[in-house]
Every structure is written in structure tokens, then in C-alpha cells.
Motif scaffolding. Structure first.
Motif, PDB file in Angstrom:
ATOM      1  N   GLY A  18       0.844  -1.205   0.000  1.00  0.00           N
ATOM      2  CA  GLY A  18       0.000   0.000   0.000  1.00  0.00           C
ATOM      3  C   GLY A  18       0.865   1.236   0.000  1.00  0.00           C
ATOM      4  O   GLY A  18       2.075   1.155  -0.217  1.00  0.00           O
ATOM      5  N   ARG A  23      -1.284   3.943   8.039  1.00  0.00           N
ATOM      6  CA  ARG A  23      -2.592   3.417   7.652  1.00  0.00           C
ATOM      7  C   ARG A  23      -3.590   3.781   8.763  1.00  0.00           C
ATOM      8  O   ARG A  23      -3.272   3.625   9.949  1.00  0.00           O
ATOM      9  CB  ARG A  23      -2.528   1.897   7.478  1.00  0.00           C
ATOM     10  CG  ARG A  23      -1.363   1.434   6.586  1.00  0.00           C
ATOM     11  CD  ARG A  23      -1.604   1.685   5.109  1.00  0.00           C
ATOM     12  NE  ARG A  23      -0.367   1.541   4.334  1.00  0.00           N
ATOM     13  CZ  ARG A  23       0.122   0.387   3.899  1.00  0.00           C
ATOM     14  NH1 ARG A  23      -0.503  -0.737   4.152  1.00  0.00           N
ATOM     15  NH2 ARG A  23       1.253   0.370   3.185  1.00  0.00           N
ATOM     16  N   GLU A  27      -8.162   0.909   6.713  1.00  0.00           N
ATOM     17  CA  GLU A  27      -6.883   0.554   6.054  1.00  0.00           C
ATOM     18  C   GLU A  27      -6.017  -0.312   6.965  1.00  0.00           C
ATOM     19  O   GLU A  27      -5.201  -1.095   6.488  1.00  0.00           O
ATOM     20  CB  GLU A  27      -6.063   1.803   5.726  1.00  0.00           C
ATOM     21  CG  GLU A  27      -6.650   2.699   4.668  1.00  0.00           C
ATOM     22  CD  GLU A  27      -5.908   4.026   4.577  1.00  0.00           C
ATOM     23  OE1 GLU A  27      -6.215   4.787   3.650  1.00  0.00           O
ATOM     24  OE2 GLU A  27      -5.033   4.329   5.432  1.00  0.00           O
ATOM     25  N   PRO A 322      -3.842   6.988  13.320  1.00  0.00           N
ATOM     26  CA  PRO A 322      -3.034   5.803  13.001  1.00  0.00           C
ATOM     27  C   PRO A 322      -2.426   5.240  14.285  1.00  0.00           C
ATOM     28  O   PRO A 322      -1.967   5.996  15.134  1.00  0.00           O
ATOM     29  CB  PRO A 322      -1.922   6.342  12.083  1.00  0.00           C
ATOM     30  CG  PRO A 322      -1.983   7.838  12.156  1.00  0.00           C
ATOM     31  CD  PRO A 322      -3.244   8.248  12.845  1.00  0.00           C
ATOM     32  N   THR A 359      -0.479  -4.546  11.260  1.00  0.00           N
ATOM     33  CA  THR A 359      -0.242  -3.236  10.625  1.00  0.00           C
ATOM     34  C   THR A 359       0.521  -2.322  11.587  1.00  0.00           C
ATOM     35  O   THR A 359       1.439  -1.596  11.193  1.00  0.00           O
ATOM     36  CB  THR A 359      -1.597  -2.593  10.229  1.00  0.00           C
ATOM     37  OG1 THR A 359      -2.267  -3.471   9.334  1.00  0.00           O
ATOM     38  CG2 THR A 359      -1.400  -1.237   9.576  1.00  0.00           C
ATOM     39  N   ASN A 364       2.922   0.800  10.141  1.00  0.00           N
ATOM     40  CA  ASN A 364       2.713   1.956  11.029  1.00  0.00           C
ATOM     41  C   ASN A 364       3.889   2.144  11.983  1.00  0.00           C
ATOM     42  O   ASN A 364       4.236   3.282  12.335  1.00  0.00           O
ATOM     43  CB  ASN A 364       1.382   1.838  11.780  1.00  0.00           C
ATOM     44  CG  ASN A 364       0.198   2.242  10.902  1.00  0.00           C
ATOM     45  OD1 ASN A 364       0.336   2.405   9.682  1.00  0.00           O
ATOM     46  ND2 ASN A 364      -0.975   2.387  11.497  1.00  0.00           N
TER      47      ASN A 364
END
Ligand code: IZC
Ligand code: ZN
Length: 417
Positions: A18, A23, A27, A322, A359, A364
Motif C-alpha cells: 500500500g 494506515r 486501512e 493511526p 499493521t 505503522n
């Protein structure tokens, strides 16, 4: 193009493919899963990511290393973006006090806590600090962590000790497979000597320490322990603004125990991350969403402090902040190097989904350290930092908690374990 390493037949390849930015919202649940995946590496870079077999433009030869990923889950190298890695001693002596109900800030106020680690870090030689931190890095790597942030902050008024910590972090970054990213955190506790005039210490940090750290290139970030009885909102603002002027990117220990308004301050200043946030206000969280400040959550610390309070991860994700996750590895409030355990806590206690959790410790986490261009996802051109888990899927890693699921780690294209 020639491959030096190929991982094939991967049951679950979690790419995190991505955009190279934090994100947010849903997401955080889009993990770029490929079943029967394949990854090819040349040197320290990923050159192909796909399904099934290699395409004809990727060549292999007798020197190419092949790994069979049947029944395995492969993810990007994990990123631990908040640790106090380099320190002397340990604080198991605080356990009996804790069990009697004496809390973290009371121990600190009595001259224990951070102050006892300051003493032990001052007494330790460079070699002793190096050896101890190296042992921790070895453990972290064995758990799949390939990039670690390391804060100073156990020298406080003794700047030479701050420099010693940062030099150890730098040397480890050079010597050890794990990448170590340094943060200056002189503002970690008020030294006894400045108890009656803490602003004088703030002044020294701003006028003497920050310029020197910046000149020496010893740190990428500047951090402050903004907390009741430690550094106030105004003091934190002044320190982080000064750091910014000298090119140090601001981070903040915000609203960990008392709701001081650290989240709001992080948004005002434009911190890259605000960490902890257990007591953050609704307004502060909203402001963070607007300014895209990453919430770096540390549930291992909440667990260890046994306060019963955890950051509101679901709320943060729902309003578009995020989220990244880290150990906060330190000798007081979170003495563990085990990021996989933190991942399970994040899911089981803070109700993050396994997708959000992975993530948070990959792309992240990379964003929390400003490294998203080169790390955090399995994509062509990125660093070949990969983890092969002996687990059939992501849920299994989170659910089967407290143990190490790593089978092999690939760091810079080299198979480590
Ligand atoms: O040594 O207690 N919270 N700083 C802020 C720490 C924990 C580290 C320590
Ligand atoms: Zn911390």
C-alpha cells in the motif's frame, strides 16, 4: 534479475502492500494477504513479490538460497518503535513495593524508579551497557524484530551518561543485524539537584544538551516524559520546540498516567508519535486524528503497572488516528523484549483485530520512525527484512500467546535464525 534468496510456497504471505504512509481506520485491516505466496530477494532488497512461481525475468542459480514456506506465515520484519534499550541494572527490587500497592509515580517520587536506573547506568561502563543491550537486541531479533528505537534518559543531568547511552546505541546499530534508531530523552526525570528549580534543568536541556546532540548527529528524535511530577505541558512544549529547531523530530510520552493534555500538545507541535495515551482526553484524540499524529500504544506497560487502564485503541482507530504498537522495553514499567506478547495483549485486552495489530508493528511502526520508504511492507524495492512464523495464519500467532512463533528471520536479505 538474479535472486540470492527465494521464499516459496508461503501459505500466508502478509505483504502490507500500500501507500508509504500511516494506515488509518479500515486501512489498518487491509494487510495485502497472498496465499501460496513467493518472495525473491537480491542482496538486501526485495525484487519480487507474488503468487505461485517466479516469473521468467527473475533468475536463480546454484548459489540461490531457497526456503520452503509451506504451512508458514511470512510478514515484514517487526518494528519496535519505543524502547529504553540501553540502561544499567534492573529493578526487581520494586516488585514487593508494587505488590503492596505502591504505584510507579510514588516509587519515582521516593527517589527510586528511573532514579535508581540513572545510578546504575552511570556506574556501568560502555562495555557493560553494550553487552546488556546487545543481549536484549538478540532476544528482540529472535522474536522477529528487525528495527528498534532506543531512548537515552538515564543520564538526565549527567550529559556524559546521556552521550554514553547514545554512543552504545550507535555502536549496536553498526555491529548488530537489528537497526537501532536513537532518541534523545534527557527530559526523562527531574534530577534531585533541580527539584526546587526544574525550569533551570529544562533550560540546560534546551540551551546545552539539544544543540550538542544535534551537532554530533547522535539522535533522530527528541522525547519528553510529560507527566504529573515530571515535565509539565509547558516544559515539554519548550523542549520539543527547541529540538525541532535543531532538526530533532518530536515524540512524547503523553497522558500515560494522568490526563495532562499530552495528546493535545502532540497535535499542536506536530509530534510524529504520541506514546502511551492511556489517560488521553477525547478532544486530544480528535486533535491527533486531525494532525495525523501516530498513537504509539504500549499495552505491556499497562499490564505491568496493573492499573487496570489501557489506551482506547478501538476509539483511536475509529476516529482515524493511526496506531502503532511497541514494547516500551525498560527496567521499570515494562521489563520485556517480547513484542509478540504485546501483540497478543493489544488484541486480547485492547480489542484490536489481528490485522490491525500486524499493521501496527510493521508499516505503522515504520512510520513511527520515519522509515516507511524503506521498511514496513513486503514490496519490490524495500529492504529484505522478513519474518517466517511457524504458524498457519495470523490469528494463530495472536491467539497462541506468550510463546515465540518465529522460525526464521531474514535481515537485510540474510537468513539469521
Ligand atoms: O525506567 O521507568 N515510563 N519512563 C517513563 C519509563 C517508564 C522508564 C523507566
Ligand atoms: Zn517509554
Amino acid at each position: 534479475m538474479k535472486a540470492t534468496l527465494v521464499i516459496e510456497n508461503i501459505s500466508k504471505l502478509i505483504t502490507l502492500k500500500g501507500e508509504n504512509r500511516p494506515r488509518v481506520g479500515k486501512e489498518m485491516r487491509e494487510i495485502g494477504l497472498i496465499e501460496n505466496g513467493i518472495v525473491a530477494v537480491d542482496g538486501d532488497k526485495i525484487i519480487y513479490v507474488g503468487e505461485g512461481n517466479l516469473p521468467s525475468h527473475i533468475e536463480v542459480n546454484d548459489d540461490t538460497v531457497f526456503i520452503d514456506g509451506t504451512g508458514k506465515t511470512v510478514t515484514p520484519g517487526l518494528i519496535d518503535s519505543h524502547t529504553h534499550l540501553v540502561h544499567g541494572g534492573s529493578r526487581e527490587n520494586e516488585l514487593s513495593m508494587k505488590l503492596k500497592g505502591v504505584d510507579y509515580l510514588e516509587i519515582l517520587k521516593k527517589g527510586g524508579g528511573i532514579h535508581s536506573t540513572v545510578k546504575a547506568t552511570k556506574e556501568a561502563t560502555f562495555q557493560e551497557l553494550y553487552k546488556k543491550a546487545k543481549k536484549s537486541l538478540d532476544i528482540m531479533l529472535s522474536y522477529g524484530v528487525t528495527t528498534v528505537e532506543a531512548k537515552s534518559g538515564y543520564g538526565i543531568e549527567d550529559f556524559d551518561v546521556e552521550l554514553k547511552q547514545m554512543k552504545v546505541a550507535k555502536k549496536l546499530d553498526e555491529d548488530h543485524p537489528v537497526d537501532v534508531i536513537s532518541t534523545f530523552m534527557g527530559a526523562h526525570a527531574i534530577p534531585e539537584k533541580y527539584e526546587n528549580d526544574p525550569d533551570k534543568f529544562v533550560d540546560i536541556i534546551i540551551k546545552e544538551m539539544i544543540p550538542e546532540v544535534s551537532k554530533k548527529g547522535f539522535a533522530k528524535f527528541c522525547d519528553v516524559f510529560c507527566e504529573e511530577g515530571v515535565f509539565s505541558i509547558e516544559q515539554s512544549r519548550n523542549i520539543l520546540e527547541a529540538g525541532k529547531k535543531y532538526g530533532l523530530i518530536p515524540k512524547i510520552h503523553a497522558d500515560e498516567i494522568k490526563p495532562l493534555g499530552g495528546a493535545e500538545l502532540a497535535a499542536d507541535i506536530g509530534c510524529i508519535t504520541a506514546d502511551h495515551l492511556v489517560a488521553a482526553s477525547e478532544e486530544g484524540m480528535k486533535r491527533m486524528a486531525e494532525e495525523k499524529v501516530i498513537a504509539n500504544l504500549l499495552p505491556g506497560t499497562s499490564f505491568n503497572l496493573q492499573s487496570g487502564n489501557f489506551a482506547k485503541a478501538r476509539k483511536l482507530i475509529e476516529i482515524g488516528v493511526p496506531v502503532s504498537l511497541s514494547t516500551d522495553y525498560n527496567p521499570g514499567s515494562c521489563p520485556t523484549e517480547n513484542l509478540q506478547l504485546i501483540m497478543s495483549f493489544a488484541s486480547l485486552i485492547m480489542k484490536m483485530t489481528p490485522e490491525e495489530v500486524i499493521t501496527a508493528v510493521t508499516i505503522n511502526g515504520a512510520c513511527s520512525l520515519g522509515l516507511e520508504i524503506e521498511k514496513g511492507s513486503i514490496e519490490e524495492g524495500k529492504k529484505a527484512d522478513l519474518v517466517i512464523f511457524d504458524a498457519p495464519n495470523l490469528n494463530y500467532i495472536i491467539y497462541h500467546f506468550g510463546i515465540n512463533h518465529v522460525e526464521k528471520v531474514v535481515k537485510d536479505g540474510i537468513v539469521i535464525k
